[in-house]
Design a protein around this motif. Structure first.
Motif, PDB file in Angstrom:
ATOM      1  N   LEU A 110      -6.732   1.927  -6.590  1.00 18.34           N
ATOM      2  CA  LEU A 110      -7.496   2.800  -5.693  1.00 18.34           C
ATOM      3  C   LEU A 110      -8.231   1.969  -4.635  1.00 18.34           C
ATOM      4  O   LEU A 110      -8.252   2.311  -3.453  1.00 18.34           O
ATOM      5  N   LYS A 121      -5.831   0.609  -2.091  1.00 17.25           N
ATOM      6  CA  LYS A 121      -5.494   1.674  -1.135  1.00 17.25           C
ATOM      7  C   LYS A 121      -6.614   1.830  -0.106  1.00 17.25           C
ATOM      8  O   LYS A 121      -6.352   1.954   1.095  1.00 17.25           O
ATOM      9  N   ASN A 168      -6.169  11.646   7.655  1.00 16.25           N
ATOM     10  CA  ASN A 168      -5.806  12.501   6.515  1.00 16.25           C
ATOM     11  C   ASN A 168      -5.768  11.733   5.201  1.00 16.25           C
ATOM     12  O   ASN A 168      -4.949  12.002   4.323  1.00 16.25           O
ATOM     13  N   ASP A 169      -6.692  10.791   5.094  1.00 18.59           N
ATOM     14  CA  ASP A 169      -6.755   9.935   3.909  1.00 18.59           C
ATOM     15  C   ASP A 169      -6.981  10.739   2.615  1.00 18.59           C
ATOM     16  O   ASP A 169      -6.394  10.450   1.583  1.00 18.59           O
ATOM     17  N   TYR A 196      -6.058  13.784   1.948  1.00 22.70           N
ATOM     18  CA  TYR A 196      -4.799  14.455   1.556  1.00 22.70           C
ATOM     19  C   TYR A 196      -3.871  13.465   0.861  1.00 22.70           C
ATOM     20  O   TYR A 196      -3.284  13.751  -0.168  1.00 22.70           O
ATOM     21  N   TYR A 197      -3.739  12.299   1.484  1.00 30.97           N
ATOM     22  CA  TYR A 197      -2.839  11.278   0.919  1.00 30.97           C
ATOM     23  C   TYR A 197      -3.263  10.958  -0.517  1.00 30.97           C
ATOM     24  O   TYR A 197      -2.433  10.954  -1.431  1.00 30.97           O
ATOM     25  N   THR A 198      -4.549  10.707  -0.701  1.00 34.65           N
ATOM     26  CA  THR A 198      -5.037  10.328  -2.037  1.00 34.65           C
ATOM     27  C   THR A 198      -4.849  11.469  -3.029  1.00 34.65           C
ATOM     28  O   THR A 198      -4.467  11.252  -4.174  1.00 34.65           O
ATOM     29  N   SER A 199      -5.104  12.698  -2.559  1.00 34.14           N
ATOM     30  CA  SER A 199      -4.994  13.847  -3.464  1.00 34.14           C
ATOM     31  C   SER A 199      -3.565  14.081  -3.929  1.00 34.14           C
ATOM     32  O   SER A 199      -3.347  14.702  -4.964  1.00 34.14           O
ATOM     33  N   LEU A 200      -2.594  13.618  -3.155  1.00 33.09           N
ATOM     34  CA  LEU A 200      -1.199  13.821  -3.544  1.00 33.09           C
ATOM     35  C   LEU A 200      -0.668  12.701  -4.448  1.00 33.09           C
ATOM     36  O   LEU A 200       0.390  12.838  -5.054  1.00 33.09           O
ATOM     37  N   LEU A 201      -1.415  11.615  -4.543  1.00 29.18           N
ATOM     38  CA  LEU A 201      -0.996  10.527  -5.447  1.00 29.18           C
ATOM     39  C   LEU A 201      -1.142  10.995  -6.893  1.00 29.18           C
ATOM     40  O   LEU A 201      -1.886  11.939  -7.169  1.00 29.18           O
ATOM     41  N   PRO A 202      -0.447  10.325  -7.821  1.00 27.74           N
ATOM     42  CA  PRO A 202      -0.604  10.738  -9.229  1.00 27.74           C
ATOM     43  C   PRO A 202      -1.944  10.285  -9.818  1.00 27.74           C
ATOM     44  O   PRO A 202      -2.014   9.411 -10.680  1.00 27.74           O
ATOM     45  N   VAL A 203      -3.006  10.856  -9.268  1.00 25.82           N
ATOM     46  CA  VAL A 203      -4.360  10.560  -9.762  1.00 25.82           C
ATOM     47  C   VAL A 203      -5.099  11.882  -9.912  1.00 25.82           C
ATOM     48  O   VAL A 203      -4.657  12.899  -9.381  1.00 25.82           O
ATOM     49  N   LYS A 204      -6.227  11.848 -10.616  1.00 27.67           N
ATOM     50  CA  LYS A 204      -7.033  13.066 -10.747  1.00 27.67           C
ATOM     51  C   LYS A 204      -7.778  13.304  -9.432  1.00 27.67           C
ATOM     52  O   LYS A 204      -8.010  12.372  -8.666  1.00 27.67           O
ATOM     53  N   LYS A 205      -8.186  14.552  -9.224  1.00 23.30           N
ATOM     54  CA  LYS A 205      -8.914  14.863  -7.987  1.00 23.30           C
ATOM     55  C   LYS A 205     -10.195  14.024  -7.905  1.00 23.30           C
ATOM     56  O   LYS A 205     -10.600  13.586  -6.836  1.00 23.30           O
ATOM     57  N   LEU A 245      -8.553  22.092   0.010  1.00 21.86           N
ATOM     58  CA  LEU A 245      -8.092  21.240   1.119  1.00 21.86           C
ATOM     59  C   LEU A 245      -7.175  22.008   2.058  1.00 21.86           C
ATOM     60  O   LEU A 245      -6.467  22.893   1.641  1.00 21.86           O
ATOM     61  N   LYS A 271       2.380  14.685 -11.493  1.00 21.28           N
ATOM     62  CA  LYS A 271       2.481  14.152 -10.126  1.00 21.28           C
ATOM     63  C   LYS A 271       3.337  12.889 -10.063  1.00 21.28           C
ATOM     64  O   LYS A 271       3.808  12.519  -8.989  1.00 21.28           O
ATOM     65  N   PHE A 327      -0.111  11.092   7.590  1.00 18.75           N
ATOM     66  CA  PHE A 327      -1.083  10.149   7.047  1.00 18.75           C
ATOM     67  C   PHE A 327      -1.091   8.877   7.876  1.00 18.75           C
ATOM     68  O   PHE A 327      -0.044   8.377   8.264  1.00 18.75           O
ATOM     69  N   TYR A 328      -2.253   8.333   8.091  1.00 17.84           N
ATOM     70  CA  TYR A 328      -2.423   6.998   8.661  1.00 17.84           C
ATOM     71  C   TYR A 328      -1.478   6.740   9.840  1.00 17.84           C
ATOM     72  O   TYR A 328      -0.640   5.835   9.787  1.00 17.84           O
TER      73      TYR A 328
END
Lengths: 214, 248
Positions: free
Chosen positions: A5, A8, A57-58, A60-69, A214, B74, B86-87
């Protein structure tokens, strides 16, 4: 995951200004300067990065990664702490150096002493707590969050800079080792308050961001 | 087996209600989500992905509850949100270098294969890509971590007919192996004629019908008007369903 994280944040999300403002920890070597400005730069860096994040749109990018909100929030908290702590570490050798090359102190305001760093932790903690919790209410209203956060932080800086000119509080301006020992509780309180504020900021922001559409 | 099951999805906004959306996407199939602009297609996709908090409903992905298994699910999906870049000022190789760290199944060899096949230069910045290339780059990222489900919001909007056909042809090739399934929203009915197996139609925030393409088309033939000889096309179905009468 925490490392990824942060990677990134540093490689994609951070605005170049964040790195420059972090280097401004070196300003404590300037002969006559209100050193509280260093902390304000430490607050401005994250703000500009948040603005940049909205533009790129950082979130959005992070929210779409396989991570928790909540990890989206964690990433931002980690970045701010890393930037502010790096700024502090950069300033330290210059604060030591000024003892020998600028022994007459700082006529503009507080010395770069132990009390100064204690106040710094408190000022940054107040700023971070308000900026993060306000920003993650919407994940886009960064200007409002910044105004609400920078006003108390700036008041904190003004108090720190003015108080040392009042005779009763001149011990706060000292660089004598024995007196600096007396300042130590301020540093300890500052560090504890900073850690506590960041934990609260993360929890409250993560809860608020969970509700954001979002 | 269904890779995606949406049940009773409801989202209330002050001026908009997305109500009781339900559909199933079987493995290895392409589903097109259609509807006019602003009827809730994006909200549906964002709710599926937990970008928007639905008021009620369940999302089952790969047989698991999505909300409870968000991180695991995901890992196996690829998402393209149309119109959200993005970016813009970063180079693709920087975005790839970060993205790959988050996926357990990342395959560098596959990534190089896809960017070569799609003629994407990793040294380019996002802003230097055309709309079609942006979609292809996002697809290359998704396929490189072996995504089993691709969710795309309006991937063909704003593309010229050649690029659109190119993307749709790619979709068809991807599902051939039966390992990839695709859900994409569009308001361009010819996209569906070319490549969808299933169609889900949303009108004014409500599900009008979700079915396999041929039975979907059959079920709307009651809209035929005197003089219509052949079967109604998807475009005619949509236009006749949505047609407004103005009393001005």
């Amino acid at each position: 995951m925490m490392f990824n994280l942060l990677y990134k944040e540093l490689r994609l999300a951070a605005h170049p200004n964040l790195f420059i403002f972090t280097l401004l920890g070196a300003l404590v070597i300037v002969p006559a300067y209100p050193y509280g400005m260093v902390f304000l730069f430490g607050c401005l860096g994250p703000y500009i990065t948040f603005m940049y994040g909205r533009e790129t749109n950082d979130i959005y990018y992070t929210s779409l990664l396989p991570v928790k909100k909540s990890d989206t929030v964690k990433a931002k908290c980690l970045l701010i702490v890393l930037a502010q702590m790096t700024q502090l570490l950069i300033s330290l050798p210059f604060a030591v150096l000024r003892l020998s090359i600028l022994p007459n102190g700082n006529p503009a305001g507080i010395e770069a002493n132990i009390a100064y760093y204690g106040f710094g932790f408190i000022i940054c903690a107040i700023f971070n707590l308000i900026l993060l919790t306000q920003f993650f209410k919407t994940a886009y209203k960064v200007g409002k969050a910044f105004i609400l956060a920078i006003i108390p932080a700036a008041i904190g800086v003004i108090i720190m800079e003015v108080i040392v000119h009042i005779p009763r509080f001149q011990w706060l301006d000292s660089i004598e080792p024995a007196i600096m020992l007396k300042q130590l509780p301020i540093l300890v309180i500052g560090i504890v308050f900073y850690i506590f504020s960041m934990l609260v900021a993360y929890r409250v922001s993560a809860n608020r961001f969970q509700q954001v559409d979002l | 087996m269904n890779v995606l099951s949406v049940k009773g999805l409801t989202k209330r906004y002050p001026n908009f209600l997305l109500q009781d959306i339900y559909f199933d996407l079987p493995q290895g199939k392409i589903m097109g989500l259609i509807g006019k602009n602003g009827v809730g297609k994006s909200t549906t996709l964002k709710s599926i992905l937990n970008l928007v908090n639905p008021d009620s409903g369940t999302i089952e992905m790969f047989g698991k509850d999505f909300i409870k298994n968000e991180e695991i699910c995901k890992q196996d999906i690829g998402v393209v949100l149309g119109g959200i870049d993005f970016y813009n000022h970063k180079k693709l190789r920087d975005i790839t270098a970060v993205t790959k760290r988050f996926y357990k199944n990342w395959d560098d060899k596959a990534y190089h294969k896809y960017i070569k096949a799609f003629s994407i230069s990793p040294h380019k910045k996002v802003k230097e890509l055309s709309s079609g290339m942006k979609v292809k780059y996002m697809l290359a990222l998704a396929l490189s971590h072996k995504a089993k489900l691709l969710i795309l919001d309006e991937p063909t909007s704003g593309l010229d007919p050649v690029s659109r056909d190119d993307i749709l042809e790619l979709f068809r090739q991807l599902v051939k192996s039966k390992e990839v399934s695709i859900l994409f929203s569009t308001h361009i009915t010819s996209d569906l004629e070319k490549c969808a197996d299933y169609i889900t139609y949303i009108k004014d925030g409500k599900l009008l019908r979700s079915a396999e393409k041929s039975s979907f088309i059959k079920s709307f033939q009651h809209l035929k008007e005197p003089g219509d000889k052949s079967e109604l096309s998807l475009e005619e179905i949509m236009v006749r369903t949505e047609r407004s009468r103005y009393d001005v």
